[in-house]
Design a protein around this motif. Structure first.
Motif, PDB file in Angstrom:
ATOM      1  N   GLY A  47      -3.112  27.970  -4.521  1.00 21.33           N
ATOM      2  CA  GLY A  47      -4.076  26.937  -4.125  1.00 21.33           C
ATOM      3  C   GLY A  47      -3.511  25.543  -4.311  1.00 21.33           C
ATOM      4  N   LEU A  48      -2.860  25.338  -5.453  1.00 24.33           N
ATOM      5  CA  LEU A  48      -2.315  24.014  -5.753  1.00 24.33           C
ATOM      6  C   LEU A  48      -1.199  23.634  -4.767  1.00 24.33           C
ATOM      7  N   PHE A  49      -0.309  24.599  -4.492  1.00 18.40           N
ATOM      8  CA  PHE A  49       0.783  24.331  -3.545  1.00 18.40           C
ATOM      9  C   PHE A  49       0.226  24.030  -2.151  1.00 18.40           C
ATOM     10  N   MET A  50      -0.803  24.793  -1.758  1.00 22.46           N
ATOM     11  CA  MET A  50      -1.379  24.559  -0.432  1.00 22.46           C
ATOM     12  C   MET A  50      -2.060  23.192  -0.385  1.00 22.46           C
ATOM     13  N   ARG A  51      -2.735  22.849  -1.462  1.00 20.61           N
ATOM     14  CA  ARG A  51      -3.448  21.563  -1.520  1.00 20.61           C
ATOM     15  C   ARG A  51      -2.453  20.402  -1.412  1.00 20.61           C
ATOM     16  N   VAL A  52      -1.278  20.596  -2.030  1.00 21.12           N
ATOM     17  CA  VAL A  52      -0.317  19.498  -2.084  1.00 21.12           C
ATOM     18  C   VAL A  52       0.624  19.490  -0.881  1.00 21.12           C
ATOM     19  N   PHE A  53       1.109  20.664  -0.494  1.00 20.39           N
ATOM     20  CA  PHE A  53       2.169  20.674   0.515  1.00 20.39           C
ATOM     21  C   PHE A  53       1.691  20.950   1.943  1.00 20.39           C
ATOM     22  N   LYS A  86       0.843  -1.199   0.000  1.00 21.99           N
ATOM     23  CA  LYS A  86       0.000   0.000   0.000  1.00 21.99           C
ATOM     24  C   LYS A  86       0.874   1.243   0.000  1.00 21.99           C
ATOM     25  N   LEU A  87       1.946   1.117   0.768  1.00 19.57           N
ATOM     26  CA  LEU A  87       2.883   2.240   0.884  1.00 19.57           C
ATOM     27  C   LEU A  87       3.504   2.561  -0.475  1.00 19.57           C
ATOM     28  N   PHE A  88       3.781   1.505  -1.254  1.00 15.00           N
ATOM     29  CA  PHE A  88       4.346   1.676  -2.593  1.00 15.00           C
ATOM     30  C   PHE A  88       3.421   2.502  -3.476  1.00 15.00           C
ATOM     31  N   HIS A  89       2.134   2.130  -3.457  1.00 12.24           N
ATOM     32  CA  HIS A  89       1.137   2.872  -4.230  1.00 12.24           C
ATOM     33  C   HIS A  89       1.085   4.320  -3.778  1.00 12.24           C
ATOM     34  N   ARG A  90       1.089   4.476  -2.478  1.00 12.72           N
ATOM     35  CA  ARG A  90       1.007   5.799  -1.877  1.00 12.72           C
ATOM     36  C   ARG A  90       2.256   6.623  -2.227  1.00 12.72           C
ATOM     37  N   MET A  91       3.421   5.902  -2.253  1.00 13.62           N
ATOM     38  CA  MET A  91       4.690   6.566  -2.588  1.00 13.62           C
ATOM     39  C   MET A  91       4.636   7.138  -4.003  1.00 13.62           C
ATOM     40  N   ALA A  92       4.190   6.303  -4.943  1.00 15.53           N
ATOM     41  CA  ALA A  92       4.097   6.738  -6.342  1.00 15.53           C
ATOM     42  C   ALA A  92       3.148   7.929  -6.441  1.00 15.53           C
ATOM     43  N   TYR A  93       2.021   7.836  -5.742  1.00  7.91           N
ATOM     44  CA  TYR A  93       1.027   8.905  -5.771  1.00  7.91           C
ATOM     45  C   TYR A  93       1.601  10.198  -5.188  1.00  7.91           C
ATOM     46  N   ASN A  94       2.262  10.052  -4.039  1.00  6.26           N
ATOM     47  CA  ASN A  94       2.830  11.229  -3.382  1.00  6.26           C
ATOM     48  C   ASN A  94       3.906  11.899  -4.230  1.00  6.26           C
ATOM     49  N   LEU A  95       4.713  11.060  -4.894  1.00 10.03           N
ATOM     50  CA  LEU A  95       5.775  11.628  -5.738  1.00 10.03           C
ATOM     51  C   LEU A  95       5.175  12.424  -6.894  1.00 10.03           C
ATOM     52  N   ILE A  96       4.107  11.890  -7.461  1.00  7.04           N
ATOM     53  CA  ILE A  96       3.464  12.620  -8.565  1.00  7.04           C
ATOM     54  C   ILE A  96       2.782  13.867  -8.024  1.00  7.04           C
ATOM     55  N   LEU A  97       2.199  13.724  -6.856  1.00  9.41           N
ATOM     56  CA  LEU A  97       1.569  14.876  -6.208  1.00  9.41           C
ATOM     57  C   LEU A  97       2.604  15.963  -5.934  1.00  9.41           C
ATOM     58  N   PHE A  98       3.805  15.542  -5.587  1.00  5.79           N
ATOM     59  CA  PHE A  98       4.899  16.481  -5.331  1.00  5.79           C
ATOM     60  C   PHE A  98       5.361  17.133  -6.633  1.00  5.79           C
ATOM     61  N   GLY A  99       5.496  16.292  -7.666  1.00  6.10           N
ATOM     62  CA  GLY A  99       6.024  16.802  -8.937  1.00  6.10           C
ATOM     63  C   GLY A  99       5.032  17.655  -9.705  1.00  6.10           C
ATOM     64  N   PHE A 100       3.749  17.401  -9.506  1.00  8.84           N
ATOM     65  CA  PHE A 100       2.733  18.060 -10.330  1.00  8.84           C
ATOM     66  C   PHE A 100       2.725  19.596 -10.200  1.00  8.84           C
ATOM     67  N   PRO A 101       2.688  20.153  -8.975  1.00  7.65           N
ATOM     68  CA  PRO A 101       2.723  21.620  -8.904  1.00  7.65           C
ATOM     69  C   PRO A 101       4.034  22.181  -9.455  1.00  7.65           C
ATOM     70  N   LEU A 102       5.099  21.409  -9.320  1.00  9.68           N
ATOM     71  CA  LEU A 102       6.382  21.889  -9.845  1.00  9.68           C
ATOM     72  C   LEU A 102       6.337  21.938 -11.375  1.00  9.68           C
ATOM     73  N   LEU A 103       5.765  20.893 -11.972  1.00 17.96           N
ATOM     74  CA  LEU A 103       5.626  20.887 -13.433  1.00 17.96           C
ATOM     75  C   LEU A 103       4.726  22.047 -13.873  1.00 17.96           C
ATOM     76  N   THR A 104       3.651  22.259 -13.106  1.00 21.45           N
ATOM     77  CA  THR A 104       2.734  23.366 -13.419  1.00 21.45           C
ATOM     78  C   THR A 104       3.486  24.688 -13.374  1.00 21.45           C
ATOM     79  N   PHE A 105       4.278  24.859 -12.314  1.00 21.08           N
ATOM     80  CA  PHE A 105       5.058  26.096 -12.199  1.00 21.08           C
ATOM     81  C   PHE A 105       6.065  26.198 -13.352  1.00 21.08           C
ATOM     82  N   GLY A 106       6.660  25.046 -13.705  1.00 25.81           N
ATOM     83  CA  GLY A 106       7.616  25.029 -14.823  1.00 25.81           C
ATOM     84  C   GLY A 106       6.965  25.520 -16.102  1.00 25.81           C
ATOM     85  N   ILE A 107       5.754  25.045 -16.370  1.00 27.82           N
ATOM     86  CA  ILE A 107       5.060  25.439 -17.603  1.00 27.82           C
ATOM     87  C   ILE A 107       4.663  26.923 -17.536  1.00 27.82           C
ATOM     88  N   ILE A 108       4.110  27.322 -16.387  1.00 30.05           N
ATOM     89  CA  ILE A 108       3.669  28.722 -16.263  1.00 30.05           C
ATOM     90  C   ILE A 108       4.871  29.677 -16.333  1.00 30.05           C
TER      91      ILE A 108
END
Lengths: 277, 441
Positions: free
Chosen positions: B387-393, A175-197
């Motif tokens: 919002g996104l950063f707060m939701r995630v972090f 379960k932790l493995f699934h959660r790990m993958a999810y958390n990593l994507i959750l971590f990377g997603f706002p960063l990718l969003t910021f990268g694009i913006i």
């Protein structure tokens, strides 16, 4: 010996250490109890990262700007970020199964840089002389690193299947493995969003157009959307497990294509792009 | 009818629709990177052949991002996003007032503790809680630590929706143009144009009512770095004065540093030169990149860039003596060959004729643009990112707790969001603290 030769030798040394670490990760997969349960592989990877840090510092001093300009520099930075992200995750979670995939990716990226590309530094063209240069690249590559580690976790989880118990993985750990993958994507997603913006804001400052549907821009949006799909799939019954895993893998493929494939695509189809390097 | 409407609403607010439309958009975008977009007809005919071009063109594959099907898919996604935000808000309100009884699938904690301890523990765990229901059987409460997850979700989705309004505003207001300036030139730049989407849409453009700003190029400077026996552009800057109805703004612009004035943005976009080439008795007036012919020589000559400005070499900076390279090709199908280097006012023999480079004047290429959607885009993306950063972090915990007065048992269920949040651990902590309280009293 000039500085370029020194750099190349150092880079080859880094790749060799990554390769040794890769071998030890294989040994760990086959004989999980040998060699301090994979600690040797992790230690070697850490030594590789320390040397790689030194290499990046030298390159920065030499070029007088952070080393993200050419594809050679970007690939080196990519493999560095991936390995650093993985080591942080390994240190936090004490799971070193995906080390084999991470080292393989880092070696492939580094070898491509060393064998296929020129290490000759170039002066920074006016368009890249911007405050966004560092932010955009560092943040985007941090997201890439998180996605690569998420991909490796997902792949290892899929490949191991029921054999996880050999490595001390019980149901809770799975379960932790699934959660790990999810958390990593959750971590990377706002960063990718910021990268694009930030990329769009930079394009607006430099060229007066925040979005021109350039192939690089379009593929970064495709990658972003695949991860949006993944995150939404995680809250949709029937999509949570297998389909989400497929989306994670698809996201990784899109991400690699955004980083490298677009360069080949634009050359192959002769499509004009402001981002080809 | 009501049932049909309900089903339609359910479809429009479903995550499945989001997933499907996203897949469709991804597919269109992928096609958009395989076919060159917005090119000229001749180029497509050359690349695909006339037959294939005539088959593909009506499908809109050469301008996918403006095709009806791409725009329709984007609109469906927007409606879906908007209705999901609305639905999220309504559900949230409903949830707060409709909790009854034990939460399904909740963890049972039988510790025989007093109800006041439960509230104490929640306070100590920094939960904001609210008793939703209390009767002789027990009480039901909901607690939140951090910002409510759904609120954050609504918040950043809302600003994502606003950003789409920004894109729309961009489409309605943007227009652009390009002007070459020589030092001292004063030129007028319009603040409105018939190219603006709003005028195109409503056909209300009147060229007589166009406001203009005056722009003067006061100074221009080109800088090069000497890199591998080659002039590598380091920087190019223009000092501009913009004037409008008695107001004036002066600024030195360069790539990445434009001038904003009265809704227009002026970008340092290109550079060029005007110059003369003297070939014996004839003078040819040229600009960088022009092709010219010389009497008595079969073939064409070309001059790309004339290097003028400052040169940075190692630690020294010097003024460049204007110079360029002259290229020649025998026919259109032949490749350009570099012949000689021309230096200002120095006669150089080229293919048996003396050529001299004269009267070099620098030109600054200024790109101007109006786009009223950009400020809204910046603001909406800023809030979207917050919002996104707060939701995630930022970890958020939401619990539902039922206290059974008869058995003195507690039933806790919860959810969490944020990468550092683990609800199981949080409930463990609550249980541990309740245990401590029980032992203490």
């Amino acid at each position: 010996m000039n500085i370029i030769n020194f750099e190349m030798n150092l880079f080859i040394a880094v790749i060799s250490i990554y390769f040794l670490s890769f071998i030890f990760y294989i040994v760990y997969l086959i004989f999980p109890r040998l060699l301090y349960k994979g600690k040797v592989a992790s230690s070697l990877l850490l030594i590789g990262v320390i040397l790689h840090t030194f290499l990046i510092i030298i390159r920065t001093i030499e070029t007088k700007h952070p080393p993200f300009q050419t594809l050679y520099e970007s690939l080196s930075w990519f493999s560095y970020s991936v390995v650093v992200a993985y080591l942080i995750v390994e240190w936090r979670r004490k799971v070193r199964l995906s080390g084999i995939i991470i080292t393989a990716i880092a070696i492939a990226a580094s070898l491509y840089a060393v064998i296929g590309l020129s290490p000759e530094p170039k002066p920074l063209p006016p368009a890249l002389q911007s405050k966004w240069f560092v932010w955009h690249v560092v943040v985007a590559f941090s997201s890439y690193a998180a996605f690569v580690v998420a991909f490796s976790v997902e792949i290892i989880f899929l490949l191991l299947g029921k054999r996880g118990e050999r490595y001390g993985l019980d149901e809770k750990m799975k379960k932790l493995f699934h959660r790990m993958a999810y958390n990593l994507i959750l971590f990377g997603f706002p960063l990718l969003t910021f990268g694009i913006i930030s990329g769009a804001a930079w394009a607006q400052e430099a060229w007066g157009g925040y979005w021109v549907w350039d192939p690089k821009e379009t593929w970064s949006l495709i990658t972003w959307m695949v991860y949006v799909l993944y995150l939404h799939a995680k809250v949709t019954p029937r999509w949570v497990e297998k389909r989400a895993s497929i989306l994670n893998i698809l996201g990784f493929i899109c991400m690699i294509f955004t980083f490298l494939g677009v360069n080949w695509l634009t050359r192959l189809l002769n499509i004009p792009s402001l981002h080809t390097y | 009818m009501k049932e049909l409407f309900r089903k339609f609403y359910k479809l429009l607010t479903s995550t499945k629709l989001t997933l499907t439309v996203l897949f469709i958009l991804i597919f269109f975008m992928l096609l958009g990177t395989l076919f060159p977009q917005g090119g000229a007809h001749d180029e497509y005919v050359k690349a695909f052949g006339l037959k294939m071009y005539l088959r593909l063109a009506p499908l809109g594959v050469f301008d996918i991002f403006h095709s009806w099907y791409f725009i329709t898919a984007a609109i469906v996604l927007y409606i879906n996003l908007f209705l999901c935000i609305l639905r999220g808000y309504l559900i949230e309100r409903k949830k707060l007032i409709s909790f009854k009884g034990k939460p399904r699938g909740a963890r049972e904690i039988t510790l025989n503790v007093d109800s006041s301890h439960v509230e104490e523990v929640l306070k100590e765990r920094r939960f904001r809680y609210k008793k939703v229901l209390e009767d002789e059987k027990g009480f039901f409460l909901t607690g939140v630590r951090g910002i409510r997850r759904r609120f954050l979700s609504i918040f950043f989705h809302f600003f994502l929706g606003i950003s789409i309004v920004g894109f729309l505003l961009s489409a309605l207001t943007k227009f652009d143009g390009y002007i070459d300036f020589e030092i001292g030139d004063k030129k007028l730049i319009p603040r409105q144009s018939g190219e603006m989407g709003i005028y195109k849409k409503f056909r209300t453009f009147n060229p007589e009512n166009v406001d203009k700003i005056e722009v003067e190029l006061k100074d221009y400077e080109m800088e090069y770095i000497w890199f591998k026996d080659y002039y590598y552009p380091k920087d190019y800057k223009s000092t501009l004065i913009a004037r409008y109805k008695g107001k004036e703004k002066m600024r030195t612009i360069e790539v990445n540093s434009p001038l904003r004035f009265k809704g227009l943005t002026l970008y340092q976009s290109g550079y060029g030169q005007k110059f003369d080439i003297e070939v014996e008795d004839t003078v040819v007036h040229l600009s960088s990149g022009s092709i010219f012919n010389v009497k008595g020589i079969e073939g064409s000559f070309k001059i790309r860039t004339v290097y003028v400005g400052k040169l940075f070499r190692d630690t020294t900076v010097s003024e460049i003596v204007p110079n360029t390279k002259i290229y020649f090709r025998e026919g259109v199908d032949k490749k350009w060959k570099m012949l000689e280097k021309l230096v200002l006012d120095e006669p150089i023999p080229v293919m048996g004729k003396n050529m001299v480079l004269r009267n070099v004047k620098e030109e600054s290429g200024i790109y101007y643009k109006r786009d009223d959607g950009v400020p809204l885009l910046y603001v909406s993306f800023l809030f979207f990112m917050i919002g996104l950063f707060m939701r995630v972090f930022f970890p958020t915990y939401e619990i539902r707790l039922f206290y059974d007065k008869n058995t003195k048992s507690i039933y806790v269920k919860g959810s969490c969001s944020g990468i550092a949040a683990y609800i199981e651990k949080e409930i463990d902590e609550i249980e541990k603290m309740l245990n401590l309280k029980k032992n203490k009293y």
